[in-house]
Enzyme design. Sequence first.
Site, mmCIF file in Angstrom:
data_model
loop_
_atom_site.group_PDB
_atom_site.id
_atom_site.type_symbol
_atom_site.label_atom_id
_atom_site.label_comp_id
_atom_site.label_asym_id
_atom_site.label_seq_id
_atom_site.Cartn_x
_atom_site.Cartn_y
_atom_site.Cartn_z
ATOM 1 N N HIS A 158 0.818 -1.220 0.000
ATOM 2 C CA HIS A 158 0.000 0.000 0.000
ATOM 3 C C HIS A 158 0.851 1.269 0.000
ATOM 4 O O HIS A 158 0.304 2.377 -0.046
ATOM 5 C CB HIS A 158 -0.925 0.025 1.214
ATOM 6 C CG HIS A 158 -1.959 -1.060 1.226
ATOM 7 N ND1 HIS A 158 -2.800 -1.289 0.162
ATOM 8 C CD2 HIS A 158 -2.282 -1.986 2.180
ATOM 9 C CE1 HIS A 158 -3.606 -2.312 0.453
ATOM 10 N NE2 HIS A 158 -3.300 -2.754 1.660
ATOM 11 N N ASP A 193 -2.710 -10.581 -2.357
ATOM 12 C CA ASP A 193 -3.301 -10.104 -1.111
ATOM 13 C C ASP A 193 -4.783 -9.822 -1.330
ATOM 14 O O ASP A 193 -5.198 -9.463 -2.431
ATOM 15 C CB ASP A 193 -2.581 -8.821 -0.686
ATOM 16 C CG ASP A 193 -2.900 -8.394 0.740
ATOM 17 O OD1 ASP A 193 -2.038 -8.589 1.606
ATOM 18 O OD2 ASP A 193 -3.993 -7.840 0.971
ATOM 19 N N HIS A 195 -6.382 -7.348 -0.362
ATOM 20 C CA HIS A 195 -6.509 -5.924 -0.644
ATOM 21 C C HIS A 195 -5.701 -5.566 -1.889
ATOM 22 O O HIS A 195 -4.619 -6.105 -2.107
ATOM 23 C CB HIS A 195 -5.999 -5.082 0.531
ATOM 24 C CG HIS A 195 -6.699 -5.357 1.825
ATOM 25 N ND1 HIS A 195 -6.165 -6.187 2.784
ATOM 26 C CD2 HIS A 195 -7.875 -4.907 2.308
ATOM 27 C CE1 HIS A 195 -6.991 -6.246 3.821
ATOM 28 N NE2 HIS A 195 -8.035 -5.478 3.551
ATOM 29 N N ASP A 282 -4.182 -12.999 3.601
ATOM 30 C CA ASP A 282 -5.462 -12.556 4.161
ATOM 31 C C ASP A 282 -6.650 -12.879 3.265
ATOM 32 O O ASP A 282 -7.783 -12.496 3.570
ATOM 33 C CB ASP A 282 -5.432 -11.057 4.485
ATOM 34 C CG ASP A 282 -4.756 -10.220 3.418
ATOM 35 O OD1 ASP A 282 -4.430 -10.759 2.353
ATOM 36 O OD2 ASP A 282 -4.560 -9.014 3.662
#
Length: 340
Positions: A158, A193, A195, A282
């Site tokens: 990120h 991931d 996200h 995740d």
Amino acid sequence: MKAIFDDRQWRHDPKHFMANGKVMPSPEQPARIEKLTAGAQAAGCTMQGCDDAGMGPIAALHSPEYLVFLQNIYERWQRIPNAGAEVIPNVHPANRTDNYPRSAVGQAGFHQADTACPIGEGTWEAAYWSAQVAITGADLLAAGERAAYALSRPPGHHAYGDMAGGFCFLNNSGIAAERLRAKGLRPAILDVDVHHGNGTQGIFYDRDDVLTVSLHADPTRFYPFFWGHADERGEGRGLGYNLNLPLPRGTDDTAYLKSLDVALDRIVAFGADVVVVALGLDAFEGDPFQGFAVTTPGFARIGAAIAGLELPTLFVQEGGYLCDELGENLTSVLTGFEAA
């Protein structure tokens, strides 16, 4: 497979996390290291430390202005009367081109996208060595290793070139890919991931020498919200070199692997000769973020599918948060890859 880690990564111990207006403990806890180390060892990995390649590979992607901020902001923050224990932004510019303030509070707002990346006393040191772990992994591949695992913590996908966010400070996967590119290789970054890897996308969005591919939960109602949509394909020379595959919440093994095939086909079409996997665990059905429903055996199938590319592969740890199966899911990915 060799696994790389540095003990200085323990020093980042964030306390603050806000979700839906509620302040809670950060999910990105140092205890993740124990579970991930156990998972790597269970997969037969040989643990080793990292080299120090210095600031050059980090500065290849991150602005000097941002790196000075990361190194100095904690000490500056402590000089503010009644300041909190961690650097947490409370005001943000409307655009990246707005005025750059001299104030520590203003610079925090400029360089920290959200409240999920608090900066404490040990944050810079841990982030620096997390990046060095990924750089060492890249160097192992460049030297001829088939695969390596970089236990990079804090994570990185990120983080933009000049902005932290979502638990991330330095973009470890991107730094590793750029290191490989500088050594004459043609890297693709595959982000699995749950996200979207918005920082990675942002760094390479106008480039055609690194392919970025991300499978993630549809950001319409899921972090990072503003990035990760299917129509984001790159710009300028990078148009067509960014692929987003947003998937519905609750996506299971079968649907995930079907989309992974699309991602792998794009990597083949790019002509990649090395792959950096931004390894978020995740996507697991029991992860605290509850985005996808990938099972522990499903992670082995993901690892095996990636191995099918028959390319040198660096796994760089991204998300995957504290649950009983975290280490088992890492073992599953790595053993699935090795067995294929």
